[in-house]
Design a protein around this motif. Structure first.
Motif, PDB file in Angstrom:
ATOM      1  N   ARG A   1     -21.198  -5.620 -47.635  1.00  0.00           N
ATOM      2  CA  ARG A   1     -21.629  -4.762 -48.738  1.00  0.00           C
ATOM      3  C   ARG A   1     -20.343  -3.883 -49.384  1.00  0.00           C
ATOM      4  O   ARG A   1     -20.631  -3.810 -50.653  1.00  0.00           O
ATOM      5  CB  ARG A   1     -22.683  -3.976 -48.253  1.00  0.00           C
ATOM      6  CG  ARG A   1     -23.780  -4.674 -47.476  1.00  0.00           C
ATOM      7  CD  ARG A   1     -24.895  -3.775 -47.391  1.00  0.00           C
ATOM      8  NE  ARG A   1     -25.776  -3.112 -48.554  1.00  0.00           N
ATOM      9  CZ  ARG A   1     -26.324  -2.267 -48.423  1.00  0.00           C
ATOM     10  NH1 ARG A   1     -26.765  -1.682 -47.518  1.00  0.00           N
ATOM     11  NH2 ARG A   1     -26.863  -1.800 -49.861  1.00  0.00           N
ATOM     12  N   SER A   2     -19.353  -3.420 -49.027  1.00  0.00           N
ATOM     13  CA  SER A   2     -18.633  -2.741 -49.524  1.00  0.00           C
ATOM     14  C   SER A   2     -17.005  -3.486 -49.764  1.00  0.00           C
ATOM     15  O   SER A   2     -16.280  -2.954 -50.850  1.00  0.00           O
ATOM     16  CB  SER A   2     -18.251  -1.471 -48.646  1.00  0.00           C
ATOM     17  OG  SER A   2     -17.636  -1.690 -47.596  1.00  0.00           O
ATOM     18  N   GLY A   3     -16.706  -4.539 -49.120  1.00  0.00           N
ATOM     19  CA  GLY A   3     -15.311  -4.989 -49.324  1.00  0.00           C
ATOM     20  C   GLY A   3     -14.523  -4.397 -48.675  1.00  0.00           C
ATOM     21  O   GLY A   3     -14.971  -3.505 -47.642  1.00  0.00           O
ATOM     22  N   ALA A   4     -13.228  -4.732 -48.654  1.00  0.00           N
ATOM     23  CA  ALA A   4     -12.261  -3.794 -48.089  1.00  0.00           C
ATOM     24  C   ALA A   4     -11.299  -2.973 -48.680  1.00  0.00           C
ATOM     25  O   ALA A   4     -10.757  -3.159 -49.849  1.00  0.00           O
ATOM     26  CB  ALA A   4     -11.349  -5.040 -47.514  1.00  0.00           C
ATOM     27  N   TRP A   5     -11.162  -1.488 -48.116  1.00  0.00           N
ATOM     28  CA  TRP A   5     -10.535  -0.458 -48.986  1.00  0.00           C
ATOM     29  C   TRP A   5      -9.809   0.229 -48.026  1.00  0.00           C
ATOM     30  O   TRP A   5     -10.349   0.517 -46.729  1.00  0.00           O
ATOM     31  CB  TRP A   5     -11.870   0.254 -49.437  1.00  0.00           C
ATOM     32  CG  TRP A   5     -12.466  -0.510 -50.773  1.00  0.00           C
ATOM     33  CD1 TRP A   5     -13.542  -1.098 -50.571  1.00  0.00           C
ATOM     34  CD2 TRP A   5     -12.007  -0.670 -52.071  1.00  0.00           C
ATOM     35  NE1 TRP A   5     -13.933  -1.485 -51.701  1.00  0.00           N
ATOM     36  CE2 TRP A   5     -12.755  -1.304 -52.701  1.00  0.00           C
ATOM     37  CE3 TRP A   5     -10.655  -0.391 -52.651  1.00  0.00           C
ATOM     38  CZ2 TRP A   5     -12.869  -1.988 -53.866  1.00  0.00           C
ATOM     39  CZ3 TRP A   5     -10.538  -0.808 -53.962  1.00  0.00           C
ATOM     40  CH2 TRP A   5     -11.750  -1.690 -54.628  1.00  0.00           C
ATOM     41  N   PRO A   6      -8.857   0.864 -48.437  1.00  0.00           N
ATOM     42  CA  PRO A   6      -8.108   1.571 -47.554  1.00  0.00           C
ATOM     43  C   PRO A   6      -8.441   3.210 -47.468  1.00  0.00           C
ATOM     44  O   PRO A   6      -8.955   3.586 -48.236  1.00  0.00           O
ATOM     45  CB  PRO A   6      -6.645   1.717 -48.025  1.00  0.00           C
ATOM     46  CG  PRO A   6      -6.958   1.596 -49.621  1.00  0.00           C
ATOM     47  CD  PRO A   6      -8.140   0.586 -49.602  1.00  0.00           C
ATOM     48  N   VAL A   7      -8.050   3.898 -46.435  1.00  0.00           N
ATOM     49  CA  VAL A   7      -8.544   5.190 -46.327  1.00  0.00           C
ATOM     50  C   VAL A   7      -7.237   5.813 -45.182  1.00  0.00           C
ATOM     51  O   VAL A   7      -6.923   5.371 -44.420  1.00  0.00           O
ATOM     52  CB  VAL A   7      -9.914   5.256 -45.461  1.00  0.00           C
ATOM     53  CG1 VAL A   7     -10.025   6.845 -45.219  1.00  0.00           C
ATOM     54  CG2 VAL A   7     -11.147   4.824 -45.872  1.00  0.00           C
ATOM     55  N   TRP A   8      -6.906   7.075 -45.930  1.00  0.00           N
ATOM     56  CA  TRP A   8      -5.773   7.622 -45.071  1.00  0.00           C
ATOM     57  C   TRP A   8      -5.794   9.188 -45.521  1.00  0.00           C
ATOM     58  O   TRP A   8      -6.608   9.726 -46.360  1.00  0.00           O
ATOM     59  CB  TRP A   8      -4.394   7.014 -45.554  1.00  0.00           C
ATOM     60  CG  TRP A   8      -4.050   7.148 -46.964  1.00  0.00           C
ATOM     61  CD1 TRP A   8      -3.779   8.268 -47.906  1.00  0.00           C
ATOM     62  CD2 TRP A   8      -4.112   5.926 -48.100  1.00  0.00           C
ATOM     63  NE1 TRP A   8      -3.630   7.944 -49.104  1.00  0.00           N
ATOM     64  CE2 TRP A   8      -3.787   6.534 -49.184  1.00  0.00           C
ATOM     65  CE3 TRP A   8      -4.322   4.587 -47.556  1.00  0.00           C
ATOM     66  CZ2 TRP A   8      -3.694   5.546 -50.360  1.00  0.00           C
ATOM     67  CZ3 TRP A   8      -4.207   3.849 -48.871  1.00  0.00           C
ATOM     68  CH2 TRP A   8      -3.968   4.329 -50.237  1.00  0.00           C
ATOM     69  N   GLY A   9      -4.875   9.949 -44.789  1.00  0.00           N
ATOM     70  CA  GLY A   9      -4.816  11.227 -45.247  1.00  0.00           C
ATOM     71  C   GLY A   9      -5.833  12.182 -44.987  1.00  0.00           C
ATOM     72  O   GLY A   9      -6.851  11.799 -44.233  1.00  0.00           O
ATOM     73  N   GLU A  10      -5.911  13.351 -45.716  1.00  0.00           N
ATOM     74  CA  GLU A  10      -6.770  14.138 -45.581  1.00  0.00           C
ATOM     75  C   GLU A  10      -8.045  13.554 -45.992  1.00  0.00           C
ATOM     76  O   GLU A  10      -9.143  14.290 -45.339  1.00  0.00           O
ATOM     77  CB  GLU A  10      -6.503  15.616 -46.240  1.00  0.00           C
ATOM     78  CG  GLU A  10      -5.200  16.254 -45.670  1.00  0.00           C
ATOM     79  CD  GLU A  10      -5.028  17.526 -46.482  1.00  0.00           C
ATOM     80  OE1 GLU A  10      -5.877  18.422 -46.650  1.00  0.00           O
ATOM     81  OE2 GLU A  10      -3.780  17.768 -47.114  1.00  0.00           O
ATOM     82  N   ILE A  11      -8.343  12.777 -47.045  1.00  0.00           N
ATOM     83  CA  ILE A  11      -9.549  12.390 -47.220  1.00  0.00           C
ATOM     84  C   ILE A  11     -10.196  11.422 -45.969  1.00  0.00           C
ATOM     85  O   ILE A  11     -11.229  11.668 -45.837  1.00  0.00           O
ATOM     86  CB  ILE A  11      -9.579  11.591 -48.734  1.00  0.00           C
ATOM     87  CG1 ILE A  11      -9.480  12.228 -49.729  1.00  0.00           C
ATOM     88  CG2 ILE A  11     -10.808  10.615 -48.649  1.00  0.00           C
ATOM     89  CD1 ILE A  11      -9.322  11.728 -51.016  1.00  0.00           C
ATOM     90  N   GLY A  12      -9.453  10.738 -45.513  1.00  0.00           N
ATOM     91  CA  GLY A  12      -9.455  10.101 -44.178  1.00  0.00           C
ATOM     92  C   GLY A  12     -10.225  10.763 -43.220  1.00  0.00           C
ATOM     93  O   GLY A  12     -10.971  10.737 -42.352  1.00  0.00           O
ATOM     94  N   GLU A  13      -9.443  12.041 -42.981  1.00  0.00           N
ATOM     95  CA  GLU A  13      -9.732  12.889 -42.070  1.00  0.00           C
ATOM     96  C   GLU A  13     -11.072  13.585 -42.203  1.00  0.00           C
ATOM     97  O   GLU A  13     -11.780  13.712 -41.116  1.00  0.00           O
ATOM     98  CB  GLU A  13      -8.676  14.185 -41.757  1.00  0.00           C
ATOM     99  CG  GLU A  13      -7.379  13.727 -41.131  1.00  0.00           C
ATOM    100  CD  GLU A  13      -6.048  14.647 -41.305  1.00  0.00           C
ATOM    101  OE1 GLU A  13      -6.456  15.747 -41.644  1.00  0.00           O
ATOM    102  OE2 GLU A  13      -5.060  14.096 -41.251  1.00  0.00           O
ATOM    103  N   TYR A  14     -11.432  13.853 -43.279  1.00  0.00           N
ATOM    104  CA  TYR A  14     -12.433  14.646 -43.756  1.00  0.00           C
ATOM    105  C   TYR A  14     -13.774  13.426 -43.445  1.00  0.00           C
ATOM    106  O   TYR A  14     -14.797  13.900 -43.142  1.00  0.00           O
ATOM    107  CB  TYR A  14     -12.666  14.910 -45.224  1.00  0.00           C
ATOM    108  CG  TYR A  14     -13.696  15.654 -45.969  1.00  0.00           C
ATOM    109  CD1 TYR A  14     -13.727  16.895 -45.667  1.00  0.00           C
ATOM    110  CD2 TYR A  14     -14.731  14.980 -46.304  1.00  0.00           C
ATOM    111  CE1 TYR A  14     -14.869  17.699 -46.363  1.00  0.00           C
ATOM    112  CE2 TYR A  14     -15.867  15.727 -47.354  1.00  0.00           C
ATOM    113  CZ  TYR A  14     -15.783  16.932 -46.786  1.00  0.00           C
ATOM    114  OH  TYR A  14     -16.804  17.851 -47.419  1.00  0.00           O
TER     115      TYR A  14
END
Length: 133
Positions: free
Chosen positions: A66-79
């Motif tokens: 439903r969302s596709g492929a997307w990166p997550v990292w750093g403080e946004i990823g931690e949150y």
């Protein structure tokens, strides 16, 4: 359904296979010389049994049908992961991080996470109200 079912060409990078849409996103981001660096895992199944992810030196690419492929990292990823990552109330990522005025934002299925540098080394983070109910 695995991310690899959508694959055009699956490849090996730094000794790990990167598959399907996750690989497409990884290549678009510069592959092993890009922001994510080398993969640290092959494709992993997420706890929901539907989505997939590959972990890299500097972040993770998450995929769901439903969302596709997307990166997550750093403080946004931690949150985001403090809320349970994809299993939490925010859902899967649906965009790259983007600069909007003095903040960085990233969209998820049910909200947007905001990051802003405050004074000194302090940072401010918040999210929009949940749109998934």
């Amino acid at each position: 359904m695995s991310a690899s079912t959508v694959a055009r060409a699956d490849g090996t990078y730094c000794g790990h296979e990167v598959l399907g849409e996750i690989e497409n996103r990884y290549i678009a981001m510069g592959g092993s010389s890009g922001k994510l660096g080398c993969p640290r895992t092959g494709e992993l199944t997420n706890p929901d049994g539907v989505g997939r992810r590959t972990q890299f030196e500097n972040g993770t690419i998450y995929w769901s049908p439903r969302s596709g492929a997307w990166p997550v990292w750093g403080e946004i990823g931690e949150y985001w992961c403090a809320d349970g990552c994809e299993a939490g109330s925010m859902g899967y990522p649906t965009s790259y991080e983007r600069n909007v005025g003095s903040e960085i934002q990233q969209s998820f299925q049910c909200t947007v996470i905001h990051w802003q540098r405050a004074s000194g080394s302090a940072n401010k983070m918040w999210r929009d109200p949940n749109t998934c109910g």
